[in-house]
Motif scaffolding. Sequence first.
Motif, PDB file in Angstrom:
ATOM      1  N   LYS A 209       0.823  -1.206   0.000  1.00  0.00           N
ATOM      2  CA  LYS A 209       0.000   0.000   0.000  1.00  0.00           C
ATOM      3  C   LYS A 209       0.860   1.261   0.000  1.00  0.00           C
ATOM      4  O   LYS A 209       0.419   2.310  -0.475  1.00  0.00           O
ATOM      5  CB  LYS A 209      -0.932  -0.001   1.216  1.00  0.00           C
ATOM      6  CG  LYS A 209      -1.966  -1.125   1.177  1.00  0.00           C
ATOM      7  CD  LYS A 209      -2.889  -1.055   2.382  1.00  0.00           C
ATOM      8  CE  LYS A 209      -3.937  -2.159   2.319  1.00  0.00           C
ATOM      9  NZ  LYS A 209      -4.831  -2.134   3.512  1.00  0.00           N
ATOM     10  N   THR A 210       2.053   1.161   0.551  1.00  0.00           N
ATOM     11  CA  THR A 210       2.948   2.309   0.608  1.00  0.00           C
ATOM     12  C   THR A 210       4.381   1.825   0.586  1.00  0.00           C
ATOM     13  O   THR A 210       4.675   0.695   1.002  1.00  0.00           O
ATOM     14  CB  THR A 210       2.680   3.141   1.876  1.00  0.00           C
ATOM     15  OG1 THR A 210       3.476   4.316   1.848  1.00  0.00           O
ATOM     16  CG2 THR A 210       2.982   2.350   3.125  1.00  0.00           C
ATOM     17  N   LYS A 231       2.670   5.250  -8.554  1.00  0.00           N
ATOM     18  CA  LYS A 231       1.375   5.881  -8.241  1.00  0.00           C
ATOM     19  C   LYS A 231       0.454   5.802  -9.451  1.00  0.00           C
ATOM     20  O   LYS A 231      -0.727   5.449  -9.340  1.00  0.00           O
ATOM     21  CB  LYS A 231       1.576   7.349  -7.867  1.00  0.00           C
ATOM     22  CG  LYS A 231       2.322   7.640  -6.586  1.00  0.00           C
ATOM     23  CD  LYS A 231       2.283   9.138  -6.324  1.00  0.00           C
ATOM     24  CE  LYS A 231       3.138   9.559  -5.143  1.00  0.00           C
ATOM     25  NZ  LYS A 231       4.566   9.690  -5.499  1.00  0.00           N
ATOM     26  N   GLY A 235      -1.459   2.548  -8.593  1.00  0.00           N
ATOM     27  CA  GLY A 235      -2.181   3.076  -7.445  1.00  0.00           C
ATOM     28  C   GLY A 235      -1.448   2.835  -6.140  1.00  0.00           C
ATOM     29  O   GLY A 235      -2.069   2.747  -5.080  1.00  0.00           O
ATOM     30  N   LEU A 236      -0.129   2.726  -6.218  1.00  0.00           N
ATOM     31  CA  LEU A 236       0.703   2.432  -5.047  1.00  0.00           C
ATOM     32  C   LEU A 236       1.306   3.731  -4.529  1.00  0.00           C
ATOM     33  O   LEU A 236       1.964   4.465  -5.283  1.00  0.00           O
ATOM     34  CB  LEU A 236       1.796   1.439  -5.447  1.00  0.00           C
ATOM     35  CG  LEU A 236       2.882   1.089  -4.431  1.00  0.00           C
ATOM     36  CD1 LEU A 236       2.298   0.669  -3.097  1.00  0.00           C
ATOM     37  CD2 LEU A 236       3.773  -0.014  -5.002  1.00  0.00           C
ATOM     38  N   HIS A 237       1.097   4.032  -3.266  1.00  0.00           N
ATOM     39  CA  HIS A 237       1.602   5.268  -2.681  1.00  0.00           C
ATOM     40  C   HIS A 237       3.110   5.135  -2.451  1.00  0.00           C
ATOM     41  O   HIS A 237       3.556   4.682  -1.398  1.00  0.00           O
ATOM     42  CB  HIS A 237       0.885   5.582  -1.369  1.00  0.00           C
ATOM     43  CG  HIS A 237       1.304   6.893  -0.779  1.00  0.00           C
ATOM     44  ND1 HIS A 237       1.077   7.218   0.537  1.00  0.00           N
ATOM     45  CD2 HIS A 237       1.928   7.971  -1.323  1.00  0.00           C
ATOM     46  CE1 HIS A 237       1.552   8.427   0.784  1.00  0.00           C
ATOM     47  NE2 HIS A 237       2.076   8.900  -0.337  1.00  0.00           N
ATOM     48  N   GLU A 239       6.832   7.072  -2.399  1.00  0.00           N
ATOM     49  CA  GLU A 239       7.441   8.388  -2.219  1.00  0.00           C
ATOM     50  C   GLU A 239       8.949   8.276  -2.388  1.00  0.00           C
ATOM     51  O   GLU A 239       9.575   7.343  -1.874  1.00  0.00           O
ATOM     52  CB  GLU A 239       7.124   8.959  -0.839  1.00  0.00           C
ATOM     53  CG  GLU A 239       5.653   9.308  -0.638  1.00  0.00           C
ATOM     54  CD  GLU A 239       5.186  10.416  -1.571  1.00  0.00           C
ATOM     55  OE1 GLU A 239       6.018  11.249  -1.988  1.00  0.00           O
ATOM     56  OE2 GLU A 239       3.990  10.448  -1.901  1.00  0.00           O
TER      57      GLU A 239
END
Length: 349
Positions: A209-210, A231, A235-237, A239
């Motif tokens: 998920k992140t 992303k 749809g993967l958060h 950073e």
Amino acid sequence: MAILDRLTTKMAQEAREAPSRAAEQLLRNADLVRAAGQRLRALSPPFAATLARGSSDQAAAFAKFLLETHVAMPTLSHAPSIGSLYHATSPRFDGAPLIAISQSGRSPDLLAAAEDARRQGAVVIAVVNDVASPLADLAEIVIPVHAGAETSVAATKSFVCTLVALTHLAAEWSGDAALLGALQTTGDVLEQAANADWTSAVPLLRDAKTMLVLGRGPTLPIAGEAALKLKETSGLHAEAFSSAEVAHGPMRLVGAGDPVLVLAPLDVARAGLVERLADFAERGAELIVAGVPDAVSPATVLPFQTDVHPVLGAIAQIQSFYGLAEAVALARGLDPDYPPHLNKVTRTL
């Protein structure tokens, strides 16, 4: 077999074209980029600036790295809204090169910002895929990236070709013989990168998920593009952070089982990286590493050619990554060619 060899999506097909397109670009642009480098040396500006959004803004960050390390040219990121909304472009842009980067050359805010800078005397340089675009029309210097038509919403070959064009410009501007020589190997280096299979990381990212994506120096903009693509297509958060900065707060977010993708630079920016990887390993993070064959255990080590120029090595990493991004999207049951709510040309005002 490398994931890109399956060519199951437009994203994969277009990414697979990047090595040959980049090699062709260098040949086609040889004279015009040499002339641009000569003009910029004669101009001898006090600073340079970039203008871009989205993936192109990651390419702009790559340009900043190149210009500051190879040309000794301070380089700022000129926010499009300064010119497009506020009409407040500084008169100090007079005589300064503004490198506007865009695949389409049609985003209204970039056009307005470039026009505002030109009114202040900036030398607008368009690094663009569409040479018939309005951005190319208003620029004094046009550097085509020659990526060819790109229909997948997720930019791949246009991004790789843009990085190569920016590297070519920096090499000619600086007269860096080593970088100019390394560019002659671009097609082979990118071909090997396209054939590298990074899908061993898919099981670690399928249900994530992140996550963090780390780079430094030449690979920090690559990490930014990788995080953006995750992303966009999955749809993967994700950073992106510098491996030197991640301990200043972001590491607090990482716990046992959290994936961390590390895109290691091949130059002095890798200093302290092994120690940073050990910190993540102690926290139980799932490390996925490219560029450090002797990464701390446990880690998923991705195949990557390390005996290349550090700048080409950074470009090669995003070439290999695109195969992983496509595979992750498909594993999550998503279509990387048509992410929801996104368009190929973003018309920001």
